[in-house]
Design a protein around this motif. Structure first.
Motif, PDB file in Angstrom:
ATOM      1  N   GLY A 199       0.815  -1.214   0.000  1.00  0.00           N
ATOM      2  CA  GLY A 199       0.000   0.000   0.000  1.00  0.00           C
ATOM      3  C   GLY A 199       0.847   1.262   0.000  1.00  0.00           C
ATOM      4  N   LEU A 200       1.950   1.235   0.746  1.00  0.00           N
ATOM      5  CA  LEU A 200       2.841   2.389   0.784  1.00  0.00           C
ATOM      6  C   LEU A 200       3.502   2.611  -0.574  1.00  0.00           C
ATOM      7  CD1 LEU A 200       4.205   4.631   2.394  1.00  0.00           C
ATOM      8  CD2 LEU A 200       5.937   2.968   3.124  1.00  0.00           C
ATOM      9  N   LEU A 201       3.935   1.537  -1.199  1.00  0.00           N
ATOM     10  CA  LEU A 201       4.555   1.651  -2.526  1.00  0.00           C
ATOM     11  C   LEU A 201       3.556   2.176  -3.555  1.00  0.00           C
ATOM     12  CD1 LEU A 201       6.671  -1.642  -2.629  1.00  0.00           C
ATOM     13  CD2 LEU A 201       7.481   0.693  -2.225  1.00  0.00           C
ATOM     14  N   ILE A 202       2.318   1.703  -3.468  1.00  0.00           N
ATOM     15  CA  ILE A 202       1.279   2.182  -4.389  1.00  0.00           C
ATOM     16  C   ILE A 202       1.021   3.666  -4.154  1.00  0.00           C
ATOM     17  CG2 ILE A 202      -1.173   2.023  -4.969  1.00  0.00           C
ATOM     18  CD1 ILE A 202      -0.985  -0.984  -4.370  1.00  0.00           C
ATOM     19  N   ALA A 203       0.916   4.062  -2.883  1.00  0.00           N
ATOM     20  CA  ALA A 203       0.669   5.472  -2.558  1.00  0.00           C
ATOM     21  C   ALA A 203       1.805   6.355  -3.067  1.00  0.00           C
ATOM     22  CB  ALA A 203       0.505   5.636  -1.043  1.00  0.00           C
ATOM     23  N   MET A 215      -4.226   9.299  -2.801  1.00  0.00           N
ATOM     24  CA  MET A 215      -4.316   8.687  -1.473  1.00  0.00           C
ATOM     25  C   MET A 215      -5.540   7.806  -1.342  1.00  0.00           C
ATOM     26  SD  MET A 215      -2.775  11.631   1.056  1.00  0.00           S
ATOM     27  CE  MET A 215      -3.519  13.049   0.247  1.00  0.00           C
ATOM     28  N   LEU A 216      -6.673   8.283  -1.846  1.00  0.00           N
ATOM     29  CA  LEU A 216      -7.887   7.468  -1.796  1.00  0.00           C
ATOM     30  C   LEU A 216      -7.714   6.202  -2.625  1.00  0.00           C
ATOM     31  CD1 LEU A 216     -10.821   7.134  -0.913  1.00  0.00           C
ATOM     32  CD2 LEU A 216     -11.506   8.427  -2.937  1.00  0.00           C
ATOM     33  N   LEU A 217      -7.132   6.334  -3.802  1.00  0.00           N
ATOM     34  CA  LEU A 217      -6.906   5.163  -4.654  1.00  0.00           C
ATOM     35  C   LEU A 217      -6.006   4.144  -3.982  1.00  0.00           C
ATOM     36  CD1 LEU A 217      -6.478   6.738  -8.214  1.00  0.00           C
ATOM     37  CD2 LEU A 217      -8.309   5.216  -7.453  1.00  0.00           C
ATOM     38  N   SER A 218      -4.960   4.616  -3.303  1.00  0.00           N
ATOM     39  CA  SER A 218      -4.044   3.690  -2.638  1.00  0.00           C
ATOM     40  C   SER A 218      -4.754   2.929  -1.526  1.00  0.00           C
ATOM     41  CB  SER A 218      -2.835   4.440  -2.073  1.00  0.00           C
ATOM     42  OG  SER A 218      -3.198   5.274  -0.996  1.00  0.00           O
ATOM     43  N   ILE A 219      -5.646   3.611  -0.799  1.00  0.00           N
ATOM     44  CA  ILE A 219      -6.420   2.934   0.252  1.00  0.00           C
ATOM     45  C   ILE A 219      -7.335   1.877  -0.355  1.00  0.00           C
ATOM     46  CG2 ILE A 219      -8.212   3.252   2.003  1.00  0.00           C
ATOM     47  CD1 ILE A 219      -7.052   5.987   2.593  1.00  0.00           C
ATOM     48  N   ALA A 222      -5.203  -1.145  -1.733  1.00  0.00           N
ATOM     49  CA  ALA A 222      -4.650  -1.944  -0.634  1.00  0.00           C
ATOM     50  C   ALA A 222      -5.750  -2.702   0.099  1.00  0.00           C
ATOM     51  CB  ALA A 222      -3.892  -1.038   0.335  1.00  0.00           C
ATOM     52  N   THR A 223      -6.936  -2.089   0.211  1.00  0.00           N
ATOM     53  CA  THR A 223      -8.053  -2.769   0.873  1.00  0.00           C
ATOM     54  C   THR A 223      -8.525  -3.968   0.057  1.00  0.00           C
ATOM     55  OG1 THR A 223      -8.792  -0.721   1.933  1.00  0.00           O
ATOM     56  CG2 THR A 223     -10.414  -2.487   1.718  1.00  0.00           C
ATOM     57  N   VAL A 224      -8.604  -3.806  -1.258  1.00  0.00           N
ATOM     58  CA  VAL A 224      -8.986  -4.925  -2.135  1.00  0.00           C
ATOM     59  C   VAL A 224      -7.983  -6.071  -1.998  1.00  0.00           C
ATOM     60  CG1 VAL A 224      -9.257  -5.653  -4.536  1.00  0.00           C
ATOM     61  CG2 VAL A 224     -10.235  -3.481  -3.774  1.00  0.00           C
ATOM     62  N   LEU A 225      -6.702  -5.753  -1.973  1.00  0.00           N
ATOM     63  CA  LEU A 225      -5.674  -6.776  -1.786  1.00  0.00           C
ATOM     64  C   LEU A 225      -5.818  -7.455  -0.424  1.00  0.00           C
ATOM     65  CD1 LEU A 225      -2.539  -4.953  -3.275  1.00  0.00           C
ATOM     66  CD2 LEU A 225      -3.851  -6.817  -4.312  1.00  0.00           C
ATOM     67  N   ALA A 391      -4.077  -0.974   5.396  1.00  0.00           N
ATOM     68  CA  ALA A 391      -4.381  -0.406   4.081  1.00  0.00           C
ATOM     69  C   ALA A 391      -4.491   1.117   4.118  1.00  0.00           C
ATOM     70  CB  ALA A 391      -5.686  -1.001   3.548  1.00  0.00           C
ATOM     71  N   ALA A 392      -4.848   1.673   5.273  1.00  0.00           N
ATOM     72  CA  ALA A 392      -5.064   3.119   5.371  1.00  0.00           C
ATOM     73  C   ALA A 392      -3.853   3.878   5.871  1.00  0.00           C
ATOM     74  CB  ALA A 392      -6.256   3.401   6.289  1.00  0.00           C
ATOM     75  N   THR A 393      -3.054   3.248   6.744  1.00  0.00           N
ATOM     76  CA  THR A 393      -1.951   3.991   7.372  1.00  0.00           C
ATOM     77  C   THR A 393      -0.819   4.385   6.429  1.00  0.00           C
ATOM     78  OG1 THR A 393      -1.116   1.839   8.145  1.00  0.00           O
ATOM     79  CG2 THR A 393      -2.364   3.180   9.713  1.00  0.00           C
TER      80      THR A 393
END
Length: 483
Positions: A199-203, A215-219, A222-225, A391-393
């Motif tokens: 998630g951090l790498l995606i963000a 930021m919303l997309l990364s959350i 990561a949540t889907v994963l 996923a959010a942090t």
């Protein structure tokens, strides 16, 4: 793309709406304003997910929590009302929502000292004080009291504090054996940690590529994963070791859409209206310090965002002044009051408003569109219960980086500014308290100024504030001496 900073093209208004919001005068169109409002919404909608994970899970002095779905609902509600108000009152493209950094102050600096009802009463009082400061023009005195370098240092310190919260809540950094902290539980292991890293790498990737709503997309990704991992490998009862919420597939329509739960609205009144009695237990010096902490952070965060976004849209002069500044600050102050009334934390101007300005928004129609989208968001709050901390942090880490970039503007060659800024920056994460960081930063600045013979350059209001912080830090030995 960046908006031009040249003067807007003046055109004749095409109707009452155009005339009221000065759409044509500022070189915009209704379609552009709608698109800008949507861009701002998608850029800042992450707060509906992230604020509940901070405010909704933090414990007050009695160990009570507010609940994630409830905080999600009021977060969207307060953002909707405040943004609509900002659009109508100021007619500028600034949106408002619960402030990142300020919600950390509320959750980790104030809630441990008092019940949640008293926390939100404190926020209402802070908002009303801020409103009085705006209406009386006293904001200039407050602004002059704190040196610019220390204002930037406060933002940097809050950024580091948020990054630490993100790393700790994800389990990426934990208390160690023989060391205060360590990497993971003696090492990085487990699927939740992997989700955080991914998630951090995606963000990071989305942020550096300047993707709208990064930021919303990364959350979401990561949540889907996380849901996929839990579905494939989880054995129930949090066998994979998620930090807070176990990510599972929603069951039925109720897991996606539901009537919003606004039960937290008006929570501030639960303790009655005898303010002095409610705050007597923690001491009025502490209350004063907490109000000032919120006031300082809220006020300067608003000013910085307003100037920055206005410059991007060519709405400010060389000194950062814009016509109607008072109206902007009045709407922002009322947003803080609404944040307390709705139990959603301090609401403030959002730097993500720059996303709408980047799309061409120049008027108050944009935040009105953003506000209407936030109204719709209140019906989708069940989705936030699917989001695990891991996923959010990562967003907290990115926000921490964004806030830390201001460190380059601090003059560390000036011993008073440099040492004061240094103390403010390090004491926030090291003491896990934003208020402590501000206090030590201001005290250090005042002390170094005094011993270097520049005490007269320190604003009298800053000396008063320093005394308040000094009393606060010395409360324990003072009470012991008196007792």
């Amino acid at each position: 793309m960046n908006a031009p900073t040249s003067s807007p093209v003046h055109k004749e208004p095409r109707g009452p709406l155009d005339r009221f919001f000065r759409v044509s005068e500022r070189g915009s169109t209704l379609g552009t304003e709608v698109r800008g409002g949507l861009a701002t919404f998608f850029a800042m909608a992450y707060i509906v997910v992230l604020n509940p994970l901070i405010i909704g899970t933090a414990e007050d002095v009695n160990g009570e929590t507010l609940g994630i779905p409830q905080v999600a609902a009021v977060t969207a509600l307060v953002a909707a009302i405040s943004s609509l108000l900002m659009g109508v009152v100021s007619r500028y493209p600034f949106a408002i929502a619960a402030g990142m950094g300020l919600n950390a102050v509320v959750a980790f600096g104030i809630a441990p000292l008092m019940p949640w009802s008293d926390v939100f009463l404190l926020i209402i009082v802070e908002g009303l004080i801020l409103l009085v400061l705006v209406l009386t023009g006293f904001r200039t005195a407050v602004f002059a009291a704190i040196p610019p370098g220390l204002k930037m240092a406060i933002a940097v310190g809050v950024g580091l504090f948020l990054a630490l919260i993100g790393l700790v809540n994800a389990g990426f950094v934990q208390a160690g054996e023989g060391t205060p902290v360590q990497l993971g539980n003696g090492g990085l292991q487990g699927w939740p940690i992997l989700i955080f890293v991914v998630g951090l790498l995606i963000a990071i990737a989305l942020y550096v590529r300047k993707v709208r709503g990064a930021m919303l997309l990364s959350i979401i990704i990561a949540t889907v994963l996380a849901i996929a991992v839990e579905t494939a490998l989880g054995r129930g009862e949090n066998g994979l070791g998620w930090g807070l919420t176990v990510p599972t597939l929603p069951t039925g329509v109720d897991g996606l859409v539901a009537l919003p739960d606004f039960s937290l609205v008006g929570l501030f009144a639960d303790g009655g209206f005898n303010v002095f009695a409610r705050w007597s237990e923690i001491g009025f010096a502490t209350v004063l310090m907490l109000v000032f902490t919120l006031l300082l952070a809220d006020f300067f965060d608003t000013m910085g965002t307003m100037v920055g976004v206005a410059h991007q849209g060519g709405l400010a002069d060389e000194d950062g002044n814009i016509p109607g500044t008072r109206e902007v600050l009045v709407a922002d102050s009322l947003g803080t009051v609404f944040g307390g009334l709705g139990s959603a934390s301090v609401a403030t101007l959002y730097a993500e408003s720059a996303a709408g300005v980047g799309e061409g928004a120049r008027t108050g129609i944009a935040p009105i569109v953003t506000g209407l989208m936030m109204v719709l968001a209140t019906f989708f709050t069940p989705l936030v219960t699917l989001v695990p901390f891991e996923a959010a942090t990562p967003v907290l880490v990115i926000v921490g980086f964004m806030m830390m970039t201001q460190v380059v503007n601090i003059d560390f060659k000036d011993p008073a500014i440099g040492l004061g800024s240094f103390m403010a920056i390090i004491m926030m994460p090291f003491t896990y308290s934003i208020a402590n960081g501000i206090g030590f930063g201001l005290l250090t600045y005042a002390f170094v100024s005094l011993v270097t013979g520049r005490g007269r350059q320190v604003h009298p209001l800053l000396w008063l504030i320093s005394v308040v912080f000094l009393i606060h830090f010395a409360e324990a030995p003072i009470y012991a001496l008196i007792g």
